[in-house]
Design a protein around this motif. Structure first.
Motif, mmCIF file in Angstrom:
data_model
loop_
_atom_site.group_PDB
_atom_site.id
_atom_site.type_symbol
_atom_site.label_atom_id
_atom_site.label_comp_id
_atom_site.label_asym_id
_atom_site.label_seq_id
_atom_site.Cartn_x
_atom_site.Cartn_y
_atom_site.Cartn_z
ATOM 1 N N ASP A 1 17.569 -14.657 4.520
ATOM 2 C CA ASP A 1 17.797 -16.065 4.212
ATOM 3 C C ASP A 1 16.754 -16.963 4.872
ATOM 4 N N GLN A 2 16.287 -16.566 6.047
ATOM 5 C CA GLN A 2 15.294 -17.367 6.751
ATOM 6 C C GLN A 2 13.986 -17.495 5.967
ATOM 7 N N PHE A 3 13.728 -16.555 5.066
ATOM 8 C CA PHE A 3 12.490 -16.562 4.284
ATOM 9 C C PHE A 3 12.688 -17.103 2.873
ATOM 10 N N HIS A 4 13.935 -17.195 2.437
ATOM 11 C CA HIS A 4 14.209 -17.510 1.037
ATOM 12 C C HIS A 4 14.386 -19.005 0.781
ATOM 13 N N SER A 5 13.325 -19.744 1.010
ATOM 14 C CA SER A 5 13.311 -21.161 0.623
ATOM 15 C C SER A 5 12.990 -21.204 -0.876
ATOM 16 N N PRO A 6 13.323 -22.295 -1.539
ATOM 17 C CA PRO A 6 12.972 -22.385 -2.960
ATOM 18 C C PRO A 6 11.487 -22.148 -3.226
ATOM 19 N N ARG A 7 10.643 -22.744 -2.401
ATOM 20 C CA ARG A 7 9.194 -22.567 -2.584
ATOM 21 C C ARG A 7 8.780 -21.100 -2.457
ATOM 22 N N ASN A 8 9.249 -20.439 -1.408
ATOM 23 C CA ASN A 8 8.877 -19.039 -1.200
ATOM 24 C C ASN A 8 9.376 -18.147 -2.331
ATOM 25 N N LEU A 9 10.581 -18.408 -2.778
ATOM 26 C CA LEU A 9 11.128 -17.610 -3.874
ATOM 27 C C LEU A 9 10.362 -17.854 -5.173
ATOM 28 N N LEU A 10 9.993 -19.102 -5.421
ATOM 29 C CA LEU A 10 9.204 -19.402 -6.612
ATOM 30 C C LEU A 10 7.860 -18.691 -6.571
ATOM 31 N N LEU A 11 7.190 -18.732 -5.430
ATOM 32 C CA LEU A 11 5.896 -18.054 -5.309
ATOM 33 C C LEU A 11 6.037 -16.541 -5.480
ATOM 34 N N ALA A 12 7.111 -15.984 -4.943
ATOM 35 C CA ALA A 12 7.366 -14.553 -5.130
ATOM 36 C C ALA A 12 7.626 -14.243 -6.605
ATOM 37 N N LEU A 13 8.360 -15.122 -7.267
ATOM 38 C CA LEU A 13 8.641 -14.957 -8.696
ATOM 39 C C LEU A 13 7.348 -14.987 -9.508
ATOM 40 N N VAL A 14 6.488 -15.931 -9.195
ATOM 41 C CA VAL A 14 5.203 -16.026 -9.895
ATOM 42 C C VAL A 14 4.382 -14.758 -9.674
ATOM 43 N N GLY A 15 4.397 -14.238 -8.462
ATOM 44 C CA GLY A 15 3.689 -12.989 -8.180
ATOM 45 C C GLY A 15 4.220 -11.837 -9.014
ATOM 46 N N GLU A 16 5.533 -11.778 -9.157
ATOM 47 C CA GLU A 16 6.139 -10.711 -9.956
ATOM 48 C C GLU A 16 5.823 -10.870 -11.443
ATOM 49 N N VAL A 17 5.765 -12.119 -11.913
ATOM 50 C CA VAL A 17 5.375 -12.347 -13.312
ATOM 51 C C VAL A 17 3.937 -11.883 -13.516
#
Length: 122
Positions: free
Chosen positions: A11-27
């Motif tokens: 949870d400490q790493f899962h900010s909206p921004r971080n999750l969005l960037l991770a999502l973009v990386g996966e795309v």
């Protein structure tokens, strides 16, 4: 996904921004699978089973990050998706779409009838 992340103290790493960037990386990783394949027919008939498994893994990564992002942002993704389908139904009514498809097919047919015989159809 919330339980999975909480158990790992993510949870400490899962900010909206971080999750969005991770999502973009996966795309991006998902895009790499298709990058040099040209057009791919439905069902992926020419793909090896290993390629399909890899595709499934990357699709899953995208889905899981999207679910996690929506949860962190407090968005009911299922409800939002259904609302979007309803909005798209209003924006793109079936009758209009079928009329457009018929016009497009007619234009395509007309353009394929122009040949070397000197037919001046445009």
């Amino acid at each position: 996904m919330a339980d999975f992340a909480k158990e790992r103290d993510w949870d400490q790493f899962h900010s909206p921004r971080n999750l969005l960037l991770a999502l973009v990386g996966e795309v991006g990783e998902l895009s790499e699978i298709f990058q040099w394949k040209g057009e791919v027919p439905k069902g992926l008939p020419d793909w090896e089973e290993e390629e399909k498994v890899h595709l499934g893994e990357e699709l899953s990564d995208v889905l899981l990050y999207l679910v996690r992002l929506s949860d962190i942002c407090g968005i009911d993704l299922g409800k939002a998706a259904l609302r979007k389908v309803d909005l798209n139904a209003l924006k793109y009514p079936v009758t209009l779409c079928k009329k457009l498809s018929a016009v497009e097919a007619e234009v395509e047919l007309d353009s394929s009838n122009t040949g070397a015989e000197g037919d001046d159809k445009v």
